[in-house]
Write an enzyme that holds these catalytic residues in place. Structure first.
Site, PDB file in Angstrom:
ATOM      1  N   ASP A  80     179.467  42.727 -46.145  1.00  0.00           N
ATOM      2  CA  ASP A  80     180.182  42.232 -47.324  1.00  0.00           C
ATOM      3  C   ASP A  80     181.442  41.466 -46.911  1.00  0.00           C
ATOM      4  OD1 ASP A  80     180.629  41.851 -49.998  1.00  0.00           O
ATOM      5  OD2 ASP A  80     181.525  43.819 -50.332  1.00  0.00           O
ATOM      6  N   HIS A 118     178.963  32.444 -45.666  1.00  0.00           N
ATOM      7  CA  HIS A 118     177.636  32.967 -45.303  1.00  0.00           C
ATOM      8  C   HIS A 118     177.189  32.405 -43.943  1.00  0.00           C
ATOM      9  CE1 HIS A 118     177.450  34.907 -49.110  1.00  0.00           C
ATOM     10  NE2 HIS A 118     177.336  33.804 -49.823  1.00  0.00           N
ATOM     11  N   LEU A 163     165.081  46.347 -29.502  1.00  0.00           N
ATOM     12  CA  LEU A 163     165.791  46.663 -30.754  1.00  0.00           C
ATOM     13  C   LEU A 163     164.933  46.195 -31.932  1.00  0.00           C
ATOM     14  CD1 LEU A 163     168.786  47.327 -32.035  1.00  0.00           C
ATOM     15  CD2 LEU A 163     168.935  44.868 -32.197  1.00  0.00           C
TER      16      LEU A 163
HETATM   17  C1  FPP Z   1     177.874  39.515 -49.054  1.00  0.00           C
HETATM   18  O1  FPP Z   1     179.114  38.850 -49.060  1.00  0.00           O
HETATM   19  C2  FPP Z   1     176.919  38.795 -48.242  1.00  0.00           C
HETATM   20  C3  FPP Z   1     175.721  38.270 -48.666  1.00  0.00           C
HETATM   21  C4  FPP Z   1     175.226  38.374 -50.042  1.00  0.00           C
HETATM   22  C5  FPP Z   1     174.852  37.517 -47.747  1.00  0.00           C
HETATM   23  C6  FPP Z   1     174.775  38.092 -46.364  1.00  0.00           C
HETATM   24  C7  FPP Z   1     173.966  37.204 -45.534  1.00  0.00           C
HETATM   25  C8  FPP Z   1     174.233  36.859 -44.260  1.00  0.00           C
HETATM   26  C9  FPP Z   1     175.391  37.348 -43.486  1.00  0.00           C
HETATM   27  C10 FPP Z   1     173.331  35.934 -43.551  1.00  0.00           C
HETATM   28  C11 FPP Z   1     172.182  36.683 -42.914  1.00  0.00           C
HETATM   29  C12 FPP Z   1     171.240  35.710 -42.333  1.00  0.00           C
HETATM   30  C13 FPP Z   1     169.983  35.980 -41.920  1.00  0.00           C
HETATM   31  C14 FPP Z   1     169.196  34.922 -41.268  1.00  0.00           C
HETATM   32  C15 FPP Z   1     169.346  37.292 -42.096  1.00  0.00           C
HETATM   33  P1  FPP Z   1     179.707  38.375 -50.441  1.00  0.00           P
HETATM   34  O2  FPP Z   1     179.224  36.995 -50.713  1.00  0.00           O
HETATM   35  O3  FPP Z   1     179.376  39.373 -51.506  1.00  0.00           O
HETATM   36  O4  FPP Z   1     181.245  38.383 -50.144  1.00  0.00           O
HETATM   37  P2  FPP Z   1     182.437  38.638 -51.192  1.00  0.00           P
HETATM   38  O5  FPP Z   1     182.355  40.094 -51.569  1.00  0.00           O
HETATM   39  O6  FPP Z   1     183.639  38.338 -50.385  1.00  0.00           O
HETATM   40  O7  FPP Z   1     182.232  37.710 -52.342  1.00  0.00           O
END
Ligand code: FPP
Length: 240
Positions: free
Chosen positions: A13, A30, A124
């Site tokens: 997050d 992201h 893994l």
């Molecule tokens: C939450 O942060 C994050 C997500 C909804 C997306 C997580 C995805 C990735 C890190 C990419 C993974 C990639 C692959 C290829 C598997 P948020 O947007 O809710 O953050 P905020 O709480 O600050 O708004």
């Protein structure tokens, strides 16, 4: 020697906040999150963790603004293909966990190709929870048992869940400063230890992973037993 968690699960997050703090669009957070995930997979493998499960896109994330959802889908499709050589080099088997109905043919093709290419890697297991929700998982498992006419027990339900190929997580980490489960691994985290990090996911690095593991190693896991029983078990080397 301190026990290494076999399975770590992570709610990644804070990507959006990381980007907003820098006056960047959320998708930039992201993208940075993918770099952070790559770093974390390598570090986890190097310290002997055997299973890493990450929450990449929840059943509820579809209700985000359309441009963020389409940006995330493009990013996933691109990243899944691009990361295969590194996953191969690091011995990582990738598995996608979640509902496949509703995903675009491009994302589906990427998922299937990555799973196929990495299927025989053994260092893994990386489970990417994608279009996933803990409630969805319990319901799909129960529906499957009902359709087969099978009895519902903890064992049969566990075996029908989407993470039946790995043991339950020992440690669940959530970054971004929030302290909630948000429909992640509801069934599987029954006896997990939790670690909440104030770092935003793009800032999560090897040092913070080490801190999470060190915190886990301080905990006494009792699985409903007393401290005395756990000490006696450790002394005679049994687990029952
Ligand atoms: C939450 O942060 C994050 C997500 C909804 C997306 C997580 C995805 C990735 C890190 C990419 C993974 C990639 C692959 C290829 C598997 P948020 O947007 O809710 O953050 P905020 O709480 O600050 O708004």
């Amino acid at each position: 020697m301190s026990q290494m968690p076999h399975h770590i699960a992570i709610v990644m997050d804070g990507n959006g906040r990381w980007a907003s703090k820098r006056y960047l669009p959320r998708i930039a957070g992201h993208k940075q999150g993918v770099d952070s995930l790559r770093r974390c997979v390598r570090a986890a493998g190097q310290c002997g963790v055997k299973v890493l499960t990450v929450f990449a896109f929840s059943s509820e994330n579809w209700s985000r603004p359309a441009d963020e959802v389409s940006g995330l889908m493009d990013l996933f499709a691109l990243a899944i293909g691009r990361e295969i050589p590194q996953l191969m080099a690091d011995g990582v088997r990738i598995c996608f966990v979640g509902e496949r109905a509703g995903l675009s043919p491009r994302v589906l093709a990427g998922i299937e190709a990555a799973e196929r290419a990495t299927a025989s890697n053994t260092k893994l297991i990386l489970n990417v929870c994608f279009n996933y929700g803990g409630r969805w998982d319990i319901v799909q498992a129960a529906a499957r048992l009902a359709a087969q006419g099978s009895a519902v027990t903890e064992q049969t339900l566990s075996a029908a869940m989407s993470l039946a190929h790995v043991p339950d997580p020992d440690l669940v980490v959530r970054t971004g400063g929030e302290q909630r489960i948000s429909n992640f691994l509801l069934w599987q985290s029954a006896y997990s230890e939790f670690y909440f990090s104030d770092k935003l996911w793009p800032e999560f690095d090897e040092a913070e992973l080490d801190r999470a593991i060190a915190s886990f190693q301080q905990r006494e896991r009792r699985f409903g037993k007393t401290s005395g029983q756990i000490a006696a078990q450790a002394a005679d080397g049994s687990s029952s």
